[in-house]
Design a protein around this motif. Structure first.
Motif, PDB file in Angstrom:
ATOM      1  N   LYS A   1      23.598  51.065 -14.812  1.00  0.00           N
ATOM      2  CA  LYS A   1      24.250  50.014 -15.578  1.00  0.00           C
ATOM      3  C   LYS A   1      23.533  50.216 -17.237  1.00  0.00           C
ATOM      4  N   PRO A   2      24.326  51.330 -17.751  1.00  0.00           N
ATOM      5  CA  PRO A   2      23.582  51.935 -18.941  1.00  0.00           C
ATOM      6  C   PRO A   2      23.850  50.717 -20.093  1.00  0.00           C
ATOM      7  N   ARG A   3      24.770  49.851 -19.930  1.00  0.00           N
ATOM      8  CA  ARG A   3      25.065  48.664 -20.952  1.00  0.00           C
ATOM      9  C   ARG A   3      23.970  47.898 -21.170  1.00  0.00           C
ATOM     10  N   LYS A   4      23.099  47.485 -19.909  1.00  0.00           N
ATOM     11  CA  LYS A   4      21.782  46.757 -20.160  1.00  0.00           C
ATOM     12  C   LYS A   4      20.680  47.177 -20.982  1.00  0.00           C
ATOM     13  N   GLY A   5      20.732  48.527 -21.227  1.00  0.00           N
ATOM     14  CA  GLY A   5      19.761  49.074 -22.191  1.00  0.00           C
ATOM     15  C   GLY A   5      18.417  49.151 -21.454  1.00  0.00           C
ATOM     16  N   ARG A   6      17.325  49.715 -22.147  1.00  0.00           N
ATOM     17  CA  ARG A   6      16.089  50.160 -21.376  1.00  0.00           C
ATOM     18  C   ARG A   6      15.549  48.767 -20.911  1.00  0.00           C
ATOM     19  N   PRO A   7      15.232  48.780 -19.457  1.00  0.00           N
ATOM     20  CA  PRO A   7      14.428  47.585 -18.898  1.00  0.00           C
ATOM     21  C   PRO A   7      12.910  47.229 -19.584  1.00  0.00           C
ATOM     22  N   MET A   8      12.910  46.150 -19.919  1.00  0.00           N
ATOM     23  CA  MET A   8      11.523  45.598 -20.583  1.00  0.00           C
ATOM     24  C   MET A   8      11.034  44.577 -19.485  1.00  0.00           C
ATOM     25  N   HIS A   9       9.544  44.410 -19.671  1.00  0.00           N
ATOM     26  CA  HIS A   9       8.854  43.251 -18.811  1.00  0.00           C
ATOM     27  C   HIS A   9       7.700  43.077 -19.631  1.00  0.00           C
ATOM     28  N   ARG A  10       7.092  41.816 -19.235  1.00  0.00           N
ATOM     29  CA  ARG A  10       5.869  41.227 -19.868  1.00  0.00           C
ATOM     30  C   ARG A  10       4.815  41.850 -18.973  1.00  0.00           C
TER      31      ARG A  10
END
Lengths: 680, 680
Positions: free
Chosen positions: A269-278
Motif C-alpha cells: 500500500k504505497p499510498r499510505k506512506g512510510r509507517p510511523m509509531h510512537r
C-alpha cells in the motif's frame, strides 16, 4: 431403575455421534488447501515439494484428488519401515503400544464374552441384594459382572482360572513385544548413517578449574581423556552457556522480521506512506518515529551486541560450563567411555551416552549433581502434594456426576435431569469431560517440573514427566474415582494398614465399571476424533493468518508445528490398559468399549504421526521400558484387586489360589527387566 | 528389689574374672613350644624360618624370650602398613570396624555420662511408677535412663538434641571411615605387584556349543573376544569341571600318606613285623592282607585313574563348563571388559572382574543364571523361615533367664536362686550364654546356604552369609529379645500396621537395657579372651598329635589352619553397634560396657590376625560397604526407637522434631552410597 444400560446406550450414542461428526468434518477440512498447514505440517516440513512443485494448482490438485476417507486408507497402508524412516522410532513405539494393548486385550474380551459373562449373568446376587435392601441400586451392568455371583459360590473358580490365563497371556505378549521393540531399536541404531552422538559421551561434573591455574577447562578435559583413553580419544567440545547469546539472536531475528514486514506492507500500500509509531508505552505515548528507521537502528545495535557476546564466548572462560562432549575414534570407544567408571571419586567425571544433538536440553547441562539432587527432592515433594491434594476439584466432579445429588437440588433440575437424553449426558458425559479438563493442564505443569529437575535431554525430561503424569492418573483418576474420602486419608490408612488394600480395592472396583465405561467413551470415542480435527489449532492458525501474517516467516510460525506429547498420550494409554486388566476378570463388559477406543486411537494417531507431528528428537524407543514397567504395575493392581474381590465374596476355597499370582508377576518382572532393560 | 545394679555388678565380676583367667592362661600357654602350632599357625606358615632356623633350641629360645603380656605389646605396636602386608586388607578392615565403633561411641558415652545421666537421675518417674503400682519392678538401672523422666517433661529436649548430635557425629565418622578405607583399598590395589586377576574377567553364560558344530568352547570364546576387543584381548582359559579329578587326587594323596605312615611305624618298631589288616567291614572281617602292599596297589590304581581323568580333561569337551577366564593385554582392557555390556542379549556373555585365584569358588562357576535364580529364591525362602521360626529355642531362653520363673519352680530352687552370686549368675550370665550357644551353629548353616546360591567367589559367599547372619541377629536377638509373642506374629502385625513400629520399639527397648548389658559382658568381656585362648582348637590339636600324627603331613593337618570367620565376627560387631546407637540417647549406661568390650575385642583380634588366622583370599576390603550399610540401618532403628519412646512419653512438643532424623539418615545414606560404593 435398571436404567444404567440405557444411560450407557445414550452416552455411547452421543459419543459415537460426536465421533462421526468430527471425522466427517476432518474428511472435508483436509481437502481445503488453506488447511494444509494445519493438517499436514509434518508432511510439509519433510517434503515441501509434494505441495509446491507445480505451484498452487498442483497443491489444489493434490487435495482434490483425495476422496473422502482416503486419508484413512493412506494412514493404514503405510508399512512400519517407512513410518520409522519418516516419523522415527519413538512415534512408532506409540503405535506399537496401541497395537500391543489390542493384541493383549482382544482374547480377554472374547473369553469374557463367551465364558465369564454367561457365568455371571446366570447367577442372581444383584437381584437378591436388591430384594433384601430395595434402596440399594439395581444395576443391569452389574448383572454381567462378578458382583452378580453369590458369596461362596464355586463359580468363582472360573474367574480365578481366567485370571491365570490372562496373566500368562499378558506375560507372553509383553515378552514378545519387548523382544520386537528391542530388535527394532538395535536394528534402527545399526542401520543409521554414522551419527555424531554415536561417537560421543557427555561428561559432567568436571572438577572446576582454579582461578590461579593457567589450565583452561578445555585443556583439562583433553589432558584427562588423553591419559584415560589414549588410543581412542578423538576430540571434545566444552559446553558453553550460550543462553545470553541465544536471547540476543532471537531478539535480533524478530526485529529483522519486523523490518521485513513493514517493508512489505509499505510496498503493498504505497499510498499510505512510510509507517510511523510512537516509542512510549504500548505505542500510545512518546514521540512519533519512522518505524523502519527505528527498527533498523535497533537491529544494527542488536547485531553488534550479539557479535560482542559471541566474542566473549569464543575468547574467555566466563561462559564455560563444567560439562563437555567428548568424541571418540570409534563407536566402541564411546561405548566403553559411557559405561566405565574412570575417576576414583565416582561423583566426578560422570560419563553417559551423549543425547542426540536435537535431544540435548542445553540449559541443564552445567547443573551439578548436588544441585540436581536438591531440585529432585524439592520436585518430588511438590509432586507428592500435587498428587494427593489435587483431589479437591475431582471430588467436586464426583458429586456433580451423581444423578441423585442433582435431583436433590430442586424440582426443576430434577425434571430436566429426568429427560433420558440429559440423564445420559449428565451421568455419561459430564463427569468424564470435567475430569479431562482438569487433567489437561497437568502435563504442562509436570513437564515444567521435570525440566526443573535438570535432566540433560528432552527425551529424559519427557520420560520423567510421563512417569509423574502416570502416577498422578493412577492415584487421582483410578484410586480417586473408586475410593471414598480424601486421598490423603486413604494414603494414611494404606501406609498404616497395607494389608487392607486388597479388600479396599475389591470393595470399590466392581461397582465402578459403568463410570469407567463412560470415561472411555468420552475420552476415546469422541476425544480421539477431536484430536484428528485439531479444532483449536485450526482456529488459531486461521486467526493468526488473518490478523498477523505478513512475511513468509510469520506464516511458518503460524503453522505452530507440534511434537507428539508422549507425556500425555502414554500415561493415559497406560491408564486404559490398567482399566482393561483390572476389569477383564471382574466386569468383562468394559473390554469391548476399550477395544473400540484402541482401534480409533490407533488410526487417529497413525494419521497424525504421518501428517501432523514434528519429530523433535529421536530417543530410539527409549520410552518403551517405562511402558513395559507400568503394564507390570497394572497387572499387579489387577491381581490384587481380584484377590480382594474373591476374599470379600468369602470364596475361602478359591481366594488362596489367587495369592501366588502377584508373586509370579513380580518374579516375571525381575526376569523381564534383567533380560531386556540393559539394551535401553 | 533395686538389686539389679548388684546383679550387674556380680555379672561384671564373674565375667572380668573369667577374662583375667583366660588371658593369664593364654599368656602362659603361648610360651610352651608344643603350643606353637595352635597359637602361631599363621606366623608359622608365613615365616617358618623364625621358628626353625636354629632348630628346636632356637624355637625354645624364641618362646622363652617372651615375657608375660609381651604378646599384647607385640600386637599393639604393629603398624597398619605392616599388618596389611602380612594379614591382608580384609583383616585390617575388621580392626578398622572395631576402631571406628570406638571412635563413634566414645564421645556419645562421655556426653551420656556428663549430660544425659544427670538429667535422667534427677527426675523421679521410676519411683512414682513404683509408688503407684508397687508390683511393678523398681530398677536402679532404669533410674539412669530416659524411663526415669516424667511424661510430658521438657527434659526430653536434651535427649532430642543428643540424638541430633549423635546422628551428625555418626555421619561424620562413617564418611571419614569410608574415605579412609577407600584410600586403603585403591592404594592397596595400585601398590600390588601385577596380579593375574587384575588383567582378567570372568565370563559366564557363554552360549552352549551345538553338538553338530565343530567349534569347541575355547574356539568360540576366542572368536568372540577377538571380534569384540580386537586390540586388547590377550588369552583365555575355559573353565573345566575338575571335581572328579580333584576327588581322585585327594584320595590318592591320602593313600600315599597312609603308606608313608605305615612305613614309618614299621621302621620305629621293627619287631612288630609288617603291618596287616582285614579288608572287610571296618577292618574286622574278610581276609587278612599285608597293609603296605595293599595300599600300594590301591595307590598305583588311583594314580592310573587320575591320569585317565586328566587325559579326558585335556583332550575332550566333556568336562568343559560354559564359563571362561579371559585375560587382556592391560588392566585398562580388563576394566573395560568387566564393566561393559557386549552381547545384545544381556543375559549372555556376562562379564565381571575375575576373583583372585585363591578366592574363586570353582564348583559354582558353571552354574547358569537361571539355576542360580531358582536357588536364590529357594534359599531366600528358607532363610525367611529360619529367621522367623528359629525363635522357639530363644523364647525358651527368655523364660529360663527370668529369676522369678525359676523361683516359682519350688522352694529348693528358690533358695539356691536367692544366693546373690547365683542370682547374678542366673540373671547375668545364663541367658547370654545359652543364646550364644544357639547362635554358634548358625553361621555354618547360613554359609552352606550361601554357597548353595552359586556365587563365584568365596569372598562373595562370605559376604552373603554375613548379610544373612546379620538379619538373623537383628530379628532374633534384637527384636526377639525385646518383643513379646512369637516373631511371626510380630512380623504379621508389623506388615499389617507398619506405623505401629516406633511405639512397639519405644515401649520395649528402655526396659531391656540391663539384659543387653549382661549380654555384652558375657559375649565380649569373657568371650573374646576365650577366643584368644582357643581352648577347643588347643585340646583338639594335642589330642590329634597324641593319637594320629605319624608323618609330617599329619602334623600339618593337625594344625587345622583357620581363616577369620568374617561372617560371624562382623554381624555380631554390627549388632553391638546397633545396641550402642539405640541405647546412646535412651540408656547411656550401656555404652561404657560396650566400649570395654570393643577395646578387648580390638586387642584380641589384632593378636589373632597376626598369629593365628590364615589369609585364605583377599577381597581388598570388599566387605566394608556391607558394614557401612548396616551402620545406617542401625542408625535408622535407633532414631525410630527414640521417636517411639518420645511419643509414648507424650512429649508432643519434642517428638515431632524427631521425625526428620530418619529422613535425614536416608538422604545421607543415598549420598554415601553414591559417593563411595562404585569403588568397591
Amino acid at each position: 431403575m435398571g436404567s444404567d444400560l440405557e444411560n450407557l446406550g445414550v452416552a455411547a450414542g452421543i459419543n459415537l455421534g460426536l465421533a462421526t461428526i468430527f471425522i466427517a468434518a476432518y474428511s472435508v477440512a483436509i481437502k481445503m488447501p488453506i488447511n494444509t498447514r494445519v493438517y499436514f505440517p509434518a508432511l510439509l516440513q519433510r517434503d515441501p515439494s509434494k505441495f509446491k512443485e507445480t505451484g498452487k494448482t498442483g497443491l489444489e490438485r493434490f487435495m482434490l484428488n483425495l476422496r473422502l476417507l482416503d486419508w484413512l486408507h493412506g494412514a493404514l497402508k503405510m508399512p512400519e519401515e517407512e513410518l520409522i524412516a519418516t516419523a522415527g522410532l519413538d512415534a512408532v513405539v506409540v503405535l506399537r503400544v496401541f497395537f500391543f494393548s489390542m493384541k493383549m486385550l482382544f482374547p480377554m474380551a472374547l473369553w469374557g464374552a463367551i465364558v465369564l459373562i454367561p457365568i455371571n449373568k446366570t447367577d442372581n446376587n444383584v437381584q437378591q441384594q436388591h430384594a433384601v435392601n430395595p434402596k440399594s441400586s439395581f444395576s443391569a451392568v452389574d448383572q454381567l459382572s462378578l458382583s452378580n455371583v453369590q458369596d461362596r459360590s464355586d463359580r468363582m473358580w472360573a474367574h480365578l482360572l481366567s485370571a491365570y490365563m490372562f496373566a500368562f497371556w499378558a506375560y507372553y505378549c509383553l515378552w514378545k513385544e519387548y523382544e520386537y521393540i528391542t530388535r527394532l531399536r538395535l536394528g534402527y541404531m545399526a542401520d543409521l548413517q554414522p551419527q555424531p552422538d554415536q561417537f560421543t559421551v557427555l561428561t559432567t561434573e568436571i572438577p572446576k578449574v582454579d582461578a590461579q591455574s593457567s589450565e583452561t577447562m578445555s585443556q583439562r578435559v583433553a589432558r584427562y581423556f588423553r591419559v584415560q583413553y589414549p588410543d581412542i580419544y578423538f576430540a571434545h567440545n566444552v559446553v558453553i552457556n550460550a543462553n545470553p547469546l541465544w536471547a540476543l539472536v532471537n531478539k535480533r531475528d524478530k526485529t529483522a522480521n519486523k523490518v521485513d514486514a513493514l517493508r512489505i506492507k509499505m510496498e503493498r500500500k504505497p499510498r499510505k506512506g512510510r509507517p510511523m509509531h510512537r516509542t512510549g508505552f504500548l505505542g500510545l505515548r512518546g514521540p512519533k518515529v519512522d518505524s523502519i528507521d527505528f527498527y533498523e537502528k535497533e537491529l544494527s545495535q542488536l547485531r553488534e551486541e550479539a557479535a560482542t557476546e559471541s566474542g566473549i564466548i569464543q575468547s574467555s572462560q566466563k561462559r564455560v560450563v563444567n560439562a563437555a562432549f567428548v568424541t571418540f575414534r570409534n563407536r566402541w570407544g564411546a561405548a566403553v567411555a559411557a559405561q566405565t567408571q574412570v575417576s576414583k571419586n565416582p561423583q566426578l567425571w560422570i560419563t553417559s551416552w551423549a543425547p542426540e544433538p536435537r535431544d540435548v536440553y542445553w540449559p541443564n547441562l552445567g547443573m551439578s549433581k548436588w544441585h540436581q539432587g536438591l531440585r529432585r527432592l524439592a520436585v518430588g515433594t511438590a509432586v507428592f502434594f500435587l498428587v494427593f491434594f489435587y483431589m479437591v476439584p475431582i471430588s467436586l466432579v464426583q458429586s456433580l456426576a451423581n444423578l441423585d445429588s442433582l435431583r436433590h437440588i430442586g424440582t426443576p433440575v430434577k425434571e430436566i435431569v429426568d429427560v433420558p437424553v440429559i440423564a445420559g449426558f449428565v451421568s455419561g458425559f459430564l463427569p468424564g469431560l470435567v475430569l479431562k479438563l482438569f487433567l489437561a493442564l497437568l502435563p504442562l505443569l509436570l513437564r515444567t517440573m521435570s525440566t526443573f529437575e535438570g535432566h540433560p535431554s528432552t527425551s529424559t525430561i519427557v520420560r520423567q514427566a510421563a512417569i509423574k503424569v502416570y502416577y498422578f492418573q493412577l492415584v487421582n483418576v483410578f484410586f480417586g474415582s473408586i475410593l471414598t474420602g480424601s486421598l490423603f486419608e486413604q494414603l494414611r490408612s494404606f501406609v498404616s494398614q497395607p494389608t487392607k488394600l486388597p479388600e479396599t480395592l475389591g470393595n470399590a472396583i466392581p461397582t465402578k465399571s459403568s463410570f469407567f465405561i463412560t470415561y472411555i467413551m468420552v475420552d476415546g470415542w469422541a476425544g480421539f476424533p477431536a484430536e484428528l480435527l485439531r479444532l483449536f489449532p485450526l482456529l488459531l492458525y486461521h486467526l493468526r493468518v488473518a490478523l498477523f501474517v505478513v512475511t513468509d516467516k510469520d506464516r511458518e510460525n503460524a503453522m505452530n508445528l507440534q511434537r507428539l506429547h508422549y507425556e500425555e498420550l502414554l500415561p493415559s494409554l497406560l491408564f486404559y490398559i490398567l482399566l482393561g486388566l483390572v476389569y477383564a476378570p471382574i466386569a468383562p463388559l468394559l473390554l469391548p468399549f476399550l477395544l473400540l477406543f484402541l482401534v480409533i486411537g490407533y488410526v487417529v494417531y497413525k494419521n497424525q504421526i504421518i501428517n501432523v507431528y514434528e519429530r523433535q528428537y529421536e530417543s530410539s524407543a527409549g520410552l518403551w521400558p517405562f511402558v513395559a514397567n507400568r503394564v507390570i504395575v497394572a497387572l499387579l493392581v489387577a491381581q490384587i484387586t481380584l484377590l480382594g474381590v474373591l476374599s470379600l465374596k468369602l470364596a475361602s476355597k478359591v481366594a488362596p489360589f489367587a495369592v501366588p499370582l502377584p508373586v509370579l508377576t513380580l518374579v516375571y518382572s525381575v526376569w523381564l527387566r534383567d533380560r531386556f532393560e540393559p539394551n535401553f
